[in-house]
Scaffold this motif. Structure first.
Motif, short mmCIF file in Angstrom:
data_model
loop_
_atom_site.label_atom_id
_atom_site.label_comp_id
_atom_site.label_asym_id
_atom_site.label_seq_id
_atom_site.Cartn_x
_atom_site.Cartn_y
_atom_site.Cartn_z
N GLY A 272 34.15 1.66 17.84
CA GLY A 272 33.08 1.12 17.01
C GLY A 272 31.80 1.94 16.96
N GLN A 273 31.81 3.09 17.65
CA GLN A 273 30.75 4.09 17.50
C GLN A 273 29.33 3.52 17.61
OE1 GLN A 273 31.72 6.88 14.36
NE2 GLN A 273 33.67 7.30 15.36
N GLN A 274 29.20 2.55 18.48
CA GLN A 274 27.88 1.96 18.76
C GLN A 274 27.24 1.30 17.54
OE1 GLN A 274 28.50 4.99 21.63
NE2 GLN A 274 26.28 5.09 21.80
N LYS A 275 28.08 1.10 16.51
CA LYS A 275 27.66 0.22 15.42
C LYS A 275 28.23 -1.15 15.72
CE LYS A 275 26.95 3.48 11.70
NZ LYS A 275 27.58 4.80 11.78
N HIS A 276 29.45 -1.15 16.24
CA HIS A 276 30.08 -2.40 16.69
C HIS A 276 29.74 -2.57 18.17
CE1 HIS A 276 33.20 -2.66 13.30
NE2 HIS A 276 32.44 -1.61 13.03
N THR B 242 30.89 6.71 25.48
CA THR B 242 30.58 6.84 24.06
C THR B 242 31.74 6.23 23.27
OG1 THR B 242 29.72 8.33 22.36
CG2 THR B 242 31.54 9.17 23.67
N GLN B 243 31.41 5.43 22.25
CA GLN B 243 32.43 4.59 21.62
C GLN B 243 33.12 5.27 20.44
OE1 GLN B 243 29.41 1.02 22.32
NE2 GLN B 243 31.06 0.37 20.97
N GLU B 244 33.75 6.40 20.75
CA GLU B 244 34.42 7.16 19.69
C GLU B 244 35.41 6.32 18.88
OE1 GLU B 244 36.42 10.67 21.10
OE2 GLU B 244 37.23 11.15 19.12
N TYR B 245 36.30 5.66 19.58
CA TYR B 245 37.33 4.86 18.92
C TYR B 245 37.06 3.37 19.02
CZ TYR B 245 40.17 9.13 18.70
OH TYR B 245 40.65 10.39 18.44
N GLY C 126 28.76 11.81 19.56
CA GLY C 126 27.52 11.13 19.92
C GLY C 126 27.12 10.18 18.79
N TYR C 127 26.68 8.99 19.13
CA TYR C 127 26.32 7.98 18.13
C TYR C 127 24.94 7.42 18.37
CZ TYR C 127 31.27 8.70 17.96
OH TYR C 127 32.49 9.31 17.91
N ALA C 128 24.09 8.22 19.00
CA ALA C 128 22.76 7.72 19.34
C ALA C 128 21.71 8.81 19.15
CB ALA C 128 22.76 7.20 20.78
N GLY C 129 21.87 9.53 18.06
CA GLY C 129 20.88 10.56 17.77
C GLY C 129 21.29 11.91 18.31
N LYS C 130 20.29 12.76 18.47
CA LYS C 130 20.52 14.15 18.88
C LYS C 130 20.43 14.26 20.40
CE LYS C 130 19.83 16.96 15.17
NZ LYS C 130 20.81 18.01 14.90
N SER C 131 20.71 15.45 20.87
CA SER C 131 20.68 15.72 22.31
C SER C 131 19.27 15.59 22.88
CB SER C 131 21.18 17.13 22.56
OG SER C 131 21.03 17.48 23.91
N CYS D 238 16.33 3.73 21.87
CA CYS D 238 16.91 2.90 22.94
C CYS D 238 18.03 3.63 23.66
CB CYS D 238 17.38 1.56 22.39
SG CYS D 238 18.96 1.59 21.55
N TRP D 239 18.15 4.91 23.48
CA TRP D 239 19.13 5.79 24.15
C TRP D 239 20.53 5.71 23.57
CZ3 TRP D 239 17.22 9.06 27.83
CH2 TRP D 239 16.01 8.68 28.47
N THR D 240 20.98 4.50 23.20
CA THR D 240 22.39 4.32 22.90
C THR D 240 22.67 3.84 21.48
OG1 THR D 240 22.20 2.10 23.87
CG2 THR D 240 23.06 3.82 25.30
N GLY D 241 21.71 3.95 20.58
CA GLY D 241 21.93 3.49 19.21
C GLY D 241 21.93 1.97 19.14
N HIS D 242 22.94 1.37 19.66
CA HIS D 242 23.03 -0.09 19.78
C HIS D 242 22.46 -0.48 21.13
CE1 HIS D 242 24.56 -4.09 19.44
NE2 HIS D 242 25.47 -3.81 18.53
N PRO D 243 21.43 -1.31 21.15
CA PRO D 243 20.85 -1.66 22.45
C PRO D 243 21.88 -2.26 23.42
CG PRO D 243 19.41 -2.40 20.68
CD PRO D 243 20.66 -1.89 20.03
#
Ligand code: GCW
Length: 678
Positions: free
Chosen positions: A395-399, A390-393, A160-165, A451-456
């Motif tokens: 860019g993990q919602q940073k990219h 979920t962007q495991e491989y 998960g790349y957008a905070g906690k559950s 914003c739910w997903t870390g990266h809008p």
């Protein structure tokens, strides 16, 4: 601090006065023809949307005044709706007459269909479309449109790349379900109809989710989702009979074990009558499974299927089964072959209410992989395609990495299993082999982040998944346009810039990360950032075999692992051929010298250098493009995206330099353009 919270259900006031007046007039009253939970939801959602967009919240009633223009929401029932299935709907403008005012009729085959119809009407208004001549007829391409949460009860989220559950907190369910409800709305608005709410890696506390201890809370969660037409599923631990049942074994053929599961199912359905069923990861990455007892996966899945069948429940059984204790020195084992090898011999042995869930690629959600040959290897088995939102491989919602174009490629891939046109899309939906169940599954990318997903911009992936699951024929461009208009408004410049950012992003991410389909090259465990040999000598079966002469995995039929032979003739011949294999997958299928000339005309080594230099420039270009939108979108939203794009742009340089330096040192071959390689 609630930046992007409303996502694509952000109901901005309609600026065009004429349009606003049209919407207000057409929707001045909402009439529901029956009193069902989902019709109430539909009416409430529509009323809220119209209210926010036009400034006039329509009254909701059950009696239609024929003199007043209204939206009527009703159910037609199966039988008289030709070919629309259970969940379809029609949206129609019924012209008024002298006695009668105009009316928009949203008629679902079921009340769930009607809810989707209401969201359709809302979307049209958000898009600024006319609604006075509606002739819409819709039904989903896929029966099952499920989201998988990888949430743990301690509040963490695997990958998960957008905070906690939003579901759990310190070992139990959260107290306040507001966010769960808001999530249900978002999902239902795109057509999602099922959700599994706990990680497929089922740990100790989560194993107890199927016991009496959690019945009451679960039934409340099920109600929240049920009000939006979404069925609740749970991931289960195959060893539950031992872990919580006090039995000595979990052997699927043991009568005590069968009885135990049957009782669990009965209790669950007593508490949650519309419970969906179980999602299972078994004999995979140290999870227990039927192999322990010398049984196979059909035995395992059928055990649970037998328990759920009397209640109409489904078993969704994952095919992510491979040897994760490989020895890198052993060149005969190929992880890519595993799912096909395990599951094709079982074709036809699974119970009717079992569905196999197959990851899009044979490895694990890399930025580029071929399509899993298991699609095309099964004709007597229900299947769903598993995607990873979920962007495991990736860019993990940073990219920013918009995955809809990737998913389109997967869906459109022709397996040739039953001749030309045997696409993954048709196999997954069940259409090709006329299967009772099929659809799409995907691992969610949301958490309790504002914003739910870390990266809008990563919201677009969740939206796109839902839309594709509903209608896989939609183009990436169409989905992108919708998402932008719904989430960011209808300014044409914004639309141009954002759609170009989104649509280019996957290719850009690929260009500065692992080249030509070889995959991995990431840091172990967390999987973020470059590490060319991070997984090269590990037990996970994820190798690139780079030496001073060349790189790639020989998966050909003649000299390699034979993986290319798992496809039907047409794709198999292409992949097996060094000349015909598409460049972007070359290193997945072939081991070649760095001097090998690609179809593009470049050598492999020059391709690596060029894509990494260009990729960094392109990443900087994404940021520059976004910067032009300052002042056009909400400032906090703007800044958040800008900061992520800045981070991406910096991190892309790290990727470029690590990868280029590695291959320069290995190969000793200079960059033709003489750029700086360290
Ligand atoms: O991609 C891998 C992930 C694991 C995940 C596994 C799976 C839930 O790294 O974190 O476990 O796939 O799909 O089961």
């Amino acid at each position: 601090d609630k930046i992007g919270y409303d996502a694509w259900l952000r109901y901005a006031s309609i600026e065009n006065g004429e349009l606003r007046e049209e919407y207000r007039a057409c929707c001045s009253v909402i009439v529901i023809t029956e009193q069902t939970k989902l019709l109430h939801t539909a009416a409430r959602e529509l009323a809220e949307a119209v209210g926010a967009m036009t400034g006039h919240k329509p009254e909701v009633t059950s009696v239609r005044d024929r003199q007043v223009p209204s939206v009527m929401i009703g159910i037609k029932g199966k039988g008289d709706t030709d070919g629309l299935g259970d969940e379809g709907y029609t949206l129609q403008t019924l012209e008024g007459g002298q006695e009668e005012a105009e009316c928009i009729a949203i008629i679902g085959v079921s009340d769930r269909g009607a809810l989707y119809g209401a969201f359709h009407l809302i979307r049209l208004m958000q898009m600024g479309e006319p609604i006075n001549k509606l002739q819409v007829k819709e039904s989903p391409a896929n029966g099952l449109r499920i989201i998988n949460q990888w949430d743990n009860m301690d509040g963490s989220i695997e990958r998960g790349y957008a905070g906690k559950s939003i579901f759990y907190d310190s070992g139990g369910f959260v107290k306040d379900f507001t966010r769960i409800r808001d999530y249900a709305r978002l999902l239902a608005s795109t057509g999602i109809n099922a959700i599994s709410i706990n990680n497929v890696n089922v740990h100790r506390e989560e194993t107890k989710l199927i016991t009496a201890e959690y019945e009451r809370t679960l039934s409340k969660v099920a109600d929240v989702f049920g009000a939006y037409g979404i069925k609740l599923f749970l991931s289960i631990n195959f060893a539950s009979p031992i872990a919580i049942g006090g039995l000595q074994t979990a052997d699927p053929l043991d009568p005590e074990v069968r009885k135990w599961w049957a009782e669990r199912a009965e209790d669950l359905y007593r508490a949650i009558p519309d419970f969906g069923g179980f999602l299972v990861k078994a004999d995979s990455e140290f999870r227990p499974g039927p192999f322990t007892y010398g049984r196979d996966h059909a035995d395992g899945a059928n055990l649970l299927a037998e328990a759920l069948a009397p209640h109409g429940g489904l078993v969704i059984w994952r095919c992510f089964v491979y040897n994760c204790l490989q020895d890198w020195r052993d060149r005969s084992t190929d992880r890519a072959k595993a799912a096909y090898d395990h599951f094709t011999p079982l074709d036809g042995r699974f119970a009717d209410n079992v569905i196999l869930q197959i990851k899009n690629g044979p490895m694990d959600f890399q930025v580029r992989e071929p399509v899993s040959p298991l699609f095309g290897g099964l004709s007597h088995t229900n299947q769903v395609l598993e995607l990873q939102i979920t962007q495991e491989y990736t860019g993990q919602q940073k990219h920013v990495c918009y995955l809809v174009p990737q998913w389109k490629e997967v869906l459109d891939f022709d397996t040739f299993a039953a001749g030309k046109g045997s696409t993954v899309d048709k196999i997954a939906s069940g259409a090709l082999y006329n299967r009772p169940y099929g659809g799409l599954a995907a691992v969610s990318n949301i958490g309790d982040d504002a914003c739910w997903t870390g990266h809008p911009l990563a919201q677009a992936n969740l939206y796109g998944y839902g839309r594709l699951a509903w209608n896989s024929a939609l183009s990436a461009e169409q989905i992108t346009t919708e998402w932008i208009r719904l989430s960011l408004g209808r300014d044409p410049v914004t639309e141009d810039v954002v759609s170009s950012i989104l649509l280019r992003s996957w290719g850009i991410y690929e260009s500065y990360t692992s080249p030509l389909g070889v995959g991995w090259m990431v840091n172990p465990n967390h999987h973020y950032g470059p590490n060319v040999d991070g997984y090269e000598y590990s037990k996970w079966g994820t190798y690139h075999f780079a030496d001073h002469q060349g790189i790639g995995v020989d998966r050909t039929i003649g000299t390699g692992t034979g993986y290319a032979g798992q496809y039907h003739t047409q794709p198999s011949e292409i992949y097996n051929s060094l000349e015909r294999c598409p460049d972007e997958l070359l290193l997945f299928f072939h081991h070649v010298p760095y001097t090998h000339v690609l179809q593009s005309g470049k050598t492999v080594i020059q391709h690596i250098y060029d894509t990494h230099f260009d990729g960094v420039d392109a990443a900087a270009g994404l940021l520059a493009a976004w910067q032009t939108l300052r002042g056009k979108i909400d400032n906090a939203y703007f800044e958040l995206v800008a900061s992520r794009l800045t981070e991406q742009s910096e991190h892309a340089k790290e990727w470029r330099d690590v990868i280029n330096t590695y291959f320069y040192r290995k190969s000793g071959i200079d960059d033709r353009q003489g750029r700086l390689i360290y």
